[in-house]
Design an enzyme around this catalytic site. Structure first.
Site, PDB file in Angstrom:
ATOM      1  N   GLU A   1       3.817  24.979 -34.234  1.00  0.00           N
ATOM      2  CA  GLU A   1       2.557  25.111 -34.970  1.00  0.00           C
ATOM      3  C   GLU A   1       1.468  25.309 -33.927  1.00  0.00           C
ATOM      4  OE1 GLU A   1       1.034  21.628 -36.953  1.00  0.00           O
ATOM      5  OE2 GLU A   1      -0.419  22.799 -38.087  1.00  0.00           O
TER       6      GLU A   1
ATOM      7  N   ARG B   1      14.713  14.126 -30.530  1.00  0.00           N
ATOM      8  CA  ARG B   1      13.678  14.575 -29.603  1.00  0.00           C
ATOM      9  C   ARG B   1      13.861  13.853 -28.273  1.00  0.00           C
ATOM     10  NH1 ARG B   1       8.482  14.645 -30.607  1.00  0.00           N
ATOM     11  NH2 ARG B   1       8.550  14.655 -32.865  1.00  0.00           N
TER      12      ARG B   1
ATOM     13  N   LYS C   1       1.799  15.432 -29.593  1.00  0.00           N
ATOM     14  CA  LYS C   1       0.566  16.213 -29.516  1.00  0.00           C
ATOM     15  C   LYS C   1      -0.657  15.355 -29.805  1.00  0.00           C
ATOM     16  CE  LYS C   1       2.045  20.816 -30.863  1.00  0.00           C
ATOM     17  NZ  LYS C   1       2.085  21.739 -32.005  1.00  0.00           N
TER      18      LYS C   1
END
Length: 561
Positions: free
Chosen positions: A35, A262, A272
């Site tokens: 994104e 992850r 983020k």
RNA sequence: UGGCCUAUGGUGUAAUUGGCAACACAGCUGGUUUUGGUCCAGUCGUUCUAGGUUCGAGUCCUAGUAGGCCAACCA
């Protein structure tokens, strides 16, 4: 040549199995779908290496797809930064795609869903809907608009699209199962009204599809065979498949979502939101601060794409919780830089040495090997003169035999130069040593082949000539967090573990060959570490960043004491 | 009073799909070295627990334990 020894990770096992059963090699296609709402970090690097690595392994195309369905957070500057980072990593994407390219198609599919009675417009507040949704342990209940007629739904959705409603008044929801044990299946929202300009479609749309109504369809439209994402999307898989069930044609490939854990890196955060907080609160200078685990930060720090890719490869991929030690990352950057970085001499913490039997005002240029790991790297000349700098830590008035460096009455070799002997030293009024007086053995010159030059002395020091040295600014970096897992404490916020001493800026003295060093150039400052030229550097004021120190067994011995 | 995922050295991943637990990092010992770097050699494990199936289980089954994920008009 086919590799036979390398073991497969669980994703590759899945692909191999698919290849045996129903897929042909030509069916394989992957995608990396960020994104554009921030900068890429090490976690993304893993996903990039996974997807593009699979592409290379199977000779399959990999798309770079921007998941841009939320204009409130996304910007084209992020798109540019992401493209730059992926390219820097050395990967080539097949198609550059945008979820926003599919808005019209997604809209038409939504209309189709309404016509089939599988979607409806809900006109409640988000609070009301949340209430009806239940909890993981209690089933949800139907809302009052769940059984609106197809005609009314069509009309309302059309008017949502035409901009007749304010944000939050109506949403389009899938009609699935309010009692599903999977919360995501309790009539998920498909579309919301957002009167915001989109970085690509501008004001063409005021309804925007949600992630779940976008991702699988985008995969389908691009004919992605294996859609890989992190484990937190596992509950979404059921919904991903539900959406696909509504539209997959029998002659088309049906994408498959699979999930992996992850990567977490010790002594840092990879989220983020948290990285943004570090930027906004001024803990770091920006997204590309060399202490940041962002790809742009690592690049500025002096890391190489090869090092990051090798790191990702050795860490591998699996489905369990993990916390990878940063020392593995550091190992890989050292391993690569050891092979490619030219050696130079620089003194970070200077102590003046005077060679009392070397003629004042005279100088000579000594030959220095550029890289012992690479014969083709050649050599250069470094100036020697009566006054030199060595590191403060390399001299002690007296020390035991474990100390291989300079001490009074002791001998040491100056790298590429002569063997010197410390005769005396002078101190300031506080007792700090400010100068060491030495004598040199004129016959001991490196490479001269004389008997004296072949003498074994225990220590070898790096040095620079005071008269020829270039003063440069050097940034020394340490870990950004003092805790191994700053994110892993329920009681404490990660910001409490910020290392306030993570940056030290000093003036160092460099050998003159570094005068023409260009931004991005990487060097090994011998015995100290790897350094690269920062983007803020100029010929008038050189600025270096320390990428990583050398392995230092001496420092470890000191610490243990 | 839920559903789903996971469990192999200090760390991260492997294990020919049921057949001698392997690789890398970190640590520790030595050796080489004009970088206390590099390089080389050696060393470091009750595969979460308890049962079961089997000639044989890290792998399959059952139960337990521990950790993680799931209730944004985010992705």
């Amino acid at each position: 040549m086919e590799e036979t020894t390398k073991s497969l990770n669980f994703i590759e096992h899945i692909i191999e199995e698919d290849l045996e059963k129903s897929y042909s090699k030509n069916d394989l296609r992957f995608r990396f779908p960020p994104e554009p709402n921030g900068y890429l970090h090490l976690g993304h690097a893993s996903a990039i290496c996974l997807n593009f690595g699979l592409g290379e392994r199977y000779g399959a195309p990999v798309n770079l797809r921007f998941d841009d369905t939320n204009p409130a957070k996304e910007e084209s500057t992020y798109v540019e930064a992401i493209k730059r980072d992926v390219a820097w990593m050395g990967f080539h994407w097949d198609k550059e795609c945008y979820a926003s390219d599919y808005f019209q198609q997604l809209y038409e599919w939504a209309v189709q869903l309404i016509k089939e009675g599988k979607a409806y417009v809900d006109s409640q507040s988000s609070e009301e809907m949340a209430q009806q949704k239940g909890t993981p342990t209690e089933p949800g209940v139907a809302g009052p608009y769940r059984d609106r007629s197809v005609e009314e739904n069509l009309d309302l959705f059309e008017r949502m699209k035409n901009g007749e409603f304010e944000e939050g008044v109506h949403v389009l929801r899938a009609k699935i199962d309010m009692a599903s044990p999977n919360m995501l299946m309790r009539d998920p929202i498909l579309y919301r009204v957002l009167h915001k300009a989109h970085h690509r479609t501008n004001t063409d749309w005021c309804i925007y599809p949600m992630y779940d109504w976008t991702h699988g369809q985008s995969d389908y439209l691009e004919q992605v065979s294996h859609s890989l994402c992190t484990l937190e999307f596992l509950p979404h898989r059921e919904l991903y498949d539900w959406c696909l069930d509504e539209l997959v044609a029998s002659d088309k490939l049906r994408p498959k979502q699979r999930e992996f854990a992850r990567r977490n890196l010790s002594h840092t955060v990879v989220s983020k939101r948290k990285l943004l907080q570090l930027v906004e609160e001024g803990v770091v200078s920006g997204w590309d601060d060399p202490r940041m685990p962002t790809i742009s930060g690592l690049r500025r720090r002096g890391y190489t794409p090869e090092a990051i890719r090798n790191f990702a490869d050795t860490v591998g991929i699996a489905k369990r919780e993990n916390l990878v030690d940063v020392s593995l990352l550091e190992f890989h950057v050292r391993e690569h830089l050891n092979k490619i970085a030219p050696r130079v001499m620089a003194v970070l913490d200077p102590l003046k040495v005077v060679i009392t039997n070397y003629a004042d005002g005279s100088e000579e240029w000594l030959e220095a090997e550029n890289n012992p790991e690479d014969e083709k790297a050649g050599s250069r000349q470094v100036p020697f003169s009566r006054e030199l700098y060595i590191e403060k830590a390399d001299f002690k008035e007296e020390a035991n035999r474990k100390f291989f460096r300079l001490k009074l009455g002791g001998e040491v070799r100056l790298k590429n130069g002569y063997i010197i002997k410390a005769e005396s030293c002078t101190k300031d009024t506080d007792g700090n040593i400010i100068e060491v007086q030495c004598t040199y053995d004129p016959k001991s010159k490196s490479g001269s082949g004389t008997e004296e030059s072949l003498r074994k002395v225990k220590g070898t020091l790096h040095w620079v000539s005071v008269a020829h040295a270039i003063a440069a600014q050097v940034h020394l970096y340490d870990r950004l967090f003092t805790d191994e897992n700053p994110d892993g404490h329920k009681e404490k916020d990660f910001m409490e573990f910020v290392n306030t001493d993570s940056l030290e800026t000093i003036t160092a003295f460099l050998e003159p060959s570094l005068k023409n060093a260009k931004v991005g150039d990487r060097f090994q400052f011998q015995r100290l570490g790897y350094f690269n030229v920062d983007q803020d550097s100029s010929p008038e004021q050189l600025v270096f960043n320390r990428t990583v120190t050398l392995r230092d067994t001496w420092a470890k011995m000191q610490q243990k004491k």
